[in-house]
Design a protein around this motif. Structure first.
Motif, PDB file in Angstrom:
ATOM      1  N   THR A 188       0.819  -1.219   0.000  1.00  0.00           N
ATOM      2  CA  THR A 188       0.000   0.000   0.000  1.00  0.00           C
ATOM      3  C   THR A 188       0.850   1.264   0.000  1.00  0.00           C
ATOM      4  O   THR A 188       0.323   2.351  -0.264  1.00  0.00           O
ATOM      5  N   THR A 189       2.142   1.152   0.282  1.00  0.00           N
ATOM      6  CA  THR A 189       3.009   2.338   0.317  1.00  0.00           C
ATOM      7  C   THR A 189       3.739   2.565  -1.004  1.00  0.00           C
ATOM      8  O   THR A 189       4.604   3.454  -1.090  1.00  0.00           O
ATOM      9  N   ASN A 190       3.404   1.808  -2.025  1.00  0.00           N
ATOM     10  CA  ASN A 190       4.079   1.941  -3.319  1.00  0.00           C
ATOM     11  C   ASN A 190       3.553   3.204  -4.019  1.00  0.00           C
ATOM     12  O   ASN A 190       2.492   3.203  -4.645  1.00  0.00           O
ATOM     13  N   VAL A 191       4.330   4.287  -3.898  1.00  0.00           N
ATOM     14  CA  VAL A 191       3.882   5.583  -4.434  1.00  0.00           C
ATOM     15  C   VAL A 191       3.788   5.549  -5.952  1.00  0.00           C
ATOM     16  O   VAL A 191       2.843   6.107  -6.536  1.00  0.00           O
ATOM     17  N   ALA A 236      -3.546   6.667 -10.510  1.00  0.00           N
ATOM     18  CA  ALA A 236      -4.200   7.970 -10.625  1.00  0.00           C
ATOM     19  C   ALA A 236      -4.227   8.440 -12.071  1.00  0.00           C
ATOM     20  O   ALA A 236      -5.261   8.921 -12.570  1.00  0.00           O
ATOM     21  N   TYR A 237      -3.097   8.319 -12.767  1.00  0.00           N
ATOM     22  CA  TYR A 237      -3.060   8.716 -14.181  1.00  0.00           C
ATOM     23  C   TYR A 237      -4.005   7.851 -15.015  1.00  0.00           C
ATOM     24  O   TYR A 237      -4.655   8.345 -15.938  1.00  0.00           O
ATOM     25  N   ASN A 238      -4.094   6.580 -14.685  1.00  0.00           N
ATOM     26  CA  ASN A 238      -5.013   5.683 -15.377  1.00  0.00           C
ATOM     27  C   ASN A 238      -6.457   6.162 -15.216  1.00  0.00           C
ATOM     28  O   ASN A 238      -7.227   6.219 -16.187  1.00  0.00           O
ATOM     29  N   THR A 291      -3.658  12.530  -4.231  1.00  0.00           N
ATOM     30  CA  THR A 291      -3.568  13.106  -2.886  1.00  0.00           C
ATOM     31  C   THR A 291      -2.960  12.105  -1.907  1.00  0.00           C
ATOM     32  O   THR A 291      -2.119  12.460  -1.068  1.00  0.00           O
ATOM     33  N   ALA A 292      -3.362  10.849  -2.018  1.00  0.00           N
ATOM     34  CA  ALA A 292      -2.778   9.817  -1.160  1.00  0.00           C
ATOM     35  C   ALA A 292      -1.279   9.699  -1.413  1.00  0.00           C
ATOM     36  O   ALA A 292      -0.484   9.542  -0.469  1.00  0.00           O
ATOM     37  N   ASP A 351       0.416  12.678   0.181  1.00  0.00           N
ATOM     38  CA  ASP A 351       0.465  12.501   1.640  1.00  0.00           C
ATOM     39  C   ASP A 351       1.613  11.577   2.042  1.00  0.00           C
ATOM     40  O   ASP A 351       2.275  11.794   3.063  1.00  0.00           O
ATOM     41  N   MET A 352       1.845  10.541   1.239  1.00  0.00           N
ATOM     42  CA  MET A 352       2.925   9.597   1.552  1.00  0.00           C
ATOM     43  C   MET A 352       4.299  10.164   1.207  1.00  0.00           C
ATOM     44  O   MET A 352       5.279   9.896   1.898  1.00  0.00           O
ATOM     45  N   SER A 353       4.357  10.940   0.124  1.00  0.00           N
ATOM     46  CA  SER A 353       5.642  11.470  -0.342  1.00  0.00           C
ATOM     47  C   SER A 353       5.430  12.906  -0.829  1.00  0.00           C
ATOM     48  O   SER A 353       5.221  13.134  -2.028  1.00  0.00           O
ATOM     49  N   PRO A 354       5.464  13.884   0.089  1.00  0.00           N
ATOM     50  CA  PRO A 354       5.097  15.268  -0.252  1.00  0.00           C
ATOM     51  C   PRO A 354       5.957  15.916  -1.330  1.00  0.00           C
ATOM     52  O   PRO A 354       5.523  16.888  -1.947  1.00  0.00           O
ATOM     53  N   LYS A 355       7.155  15.407  -1.575  1.00  0.00           N
ATOM     54  CA  LYS A 355       8.037  16.016  -2.569  1.00  0.00           C
ATOM     55  C   LYS A 355       8.132  15.193  -3.857  1.00  0.00           C
ATOM     56  O   LYS A 355       9.060  15.383  -4.659  1.00  0.00           O
ATOM     57  N   PHE A 356       7.165  14.291  -4.057  1.00  0.00           N
ATOM     58  CA  PHE A 356       7.163  13.472  -5.264  1.00  0.00           C
ATOM     59  C   PHE A 356       6.506  14.267  -6.398  1.00  0.00           C
ATOM     60  O   PHE A 356       5.279  14.407  -6.458  1.00  0.00           O
ATOM     61  N   LYS A 357       7.333  14.805  -7.297  1.00  0.00           N
ATOM     62  CA  LYS A 357       6.850  15.737  -8.318  1.00  0.00           C
ATOM     63  C   LYS A 357       5.770  15.158  -9.234  1.00  0.00           C
ATOM     64  O   LYS A 357       4.798  15.857  -9.559  1.00  0.00           O
ATOM     65  N   PRO A 358       5.885  13.901  -9.693  1.00  0.00           N
ATOM     66  CA  PRO A 358       4.831  13.383 -10.575  1.00  0.00           C
ATOM     67  C   PRO A 358       3.444  13.405  -9.937  1.00  0.00           C
ATOM     68  O   PRO A 358       2.438  13.630 -10.629  1.00  0.00           O
TER      69      PRO A 358
END
Length: 275
Positions: free
Chosen positions: A30-33, A40-42, A57-58, A61-68
């Motif tokens: 469940t933590t696989n960003v 989400a893109y799908n 959004t999820a 929340d898990m990785s606030p600096k994940f640009k994609p």
């Protein structure tokens, strides 16, 4: 990885199979960003914007600096008409790691917000990072055209074409800009190149037909409008323009038929809008 391959198929069945793979990956972890962002893109591609927003959004929340994730949520916000939220997300992505693409995307959002000054500033920032990024030239040129600054628009269209000589849209828009600048010869050259690159684009023939009409070269205008209608048969405006030039050519009955066809199409569209 298999989900990404299914997405590349480009049809709904492939999208559904990809979605199942992404969901299976998330059940395993469940933590696989990355899997969550791909899901989400799908969902976004399938028009499920709210579901896509929740997944982006999820991921944030898990990785606030994940640009994609930030960039994807910004696009979904824009699609749901939440322009300010889109700007906040894209701005955060730019702060984390600026790129020509991110600056250009933020420029587009600024345009949606009618903030043309900052939009131009973003496009120029993109070009400072990557002077060959043709989309930034193209977007800036279109904005200058919108602001009726035609010389600046032409300059940026020139650079867009230099970066991507196969860009039919840049050639077409530069041709229209040259029409506004009274450069008839240059406009006709660009229309010709655009038609060679994209012979099935009704917009090229329609706009060149408009120029021929202004030049009172009605035979050429009629041919271009006819070609536009072959490619896009249900365009009331093109029928109206062809009727006008056929009237100039003393083809009265043909002109009347075109006027009637234009009225029929408009009436049908109005009925569709009512229902």
């Amino acid at each position: 990885g298999r989900g990404n391959v299914y997405m590349d198929y480009g049809h709904e069945e492939g999208h559904m199979m990809a979605r199942k793979d992404y969901e299976h990956a998330l059940r395993l972890d469940t933590t696989n960003v990355a899997a969550r962002v791909n899901l989400a893109y799908n969902l976004q591609v399938s028009g499920k914007f709210m579901q896509a927003w929740r997944q982006f959004t999820a991921a944030v929340d898990m990785s606030p600096k994940f640009k994609p994730a930030l960039e994807g949520r910004a696009v979904v916000n824009l699609q749901m008409s939440n322009t300010y939220a889109a700007w906040v997300d894209m701005n955060e992505a730019v702060k984390i790691g600026p790129s020509a693409e991110l600056y250009t995307n933020r420029g587009v959002i600024n345009q949606f917000m009618d903030d043309y000054t900052n939009a131009i500033r973003d496009y120029k920032s993109a070009l400072q990072l990557d002077p060959t990024f043709s989309l930034a030239y193209f977007n800036a040129a279109n904005l200058y055209f919108h602001m009726r600054q035609f010389l600046q628009a032409k300059d940026f269209f020139d650079k867009a074409v230099q970066c991507n000589t196969k860009d039919e849209s840049a050639l077409l828009n530069r041709a229209i800009t040259k029409v506004m600048l009274k450069d008839t010869k240059g406009a006709l050259e660009d229309f010709k190149m655009a038609a060679q690159l994209s012979p099935y684009s009704a917009h090229v023939y329609f706009n060149r037909g408009n120029l021929y009409t202004n030049l009172k070269q009605y035979d050429k205008a009629e041919k271009d409008y006819s070609q536009a209608l072959l490619l896009q048969p249900d365009d009331a405006l093109v029928y109206k323009r062809r009727a006008d030039v056929r009237g100039k050519l003393s083809r009265t009955q043909d002109a009347i038929q075109d006027y009637r066809r234009a009225v029929e199409i408009q009436a049908r569209m109005q009925r569709m809008n009512v229902h």
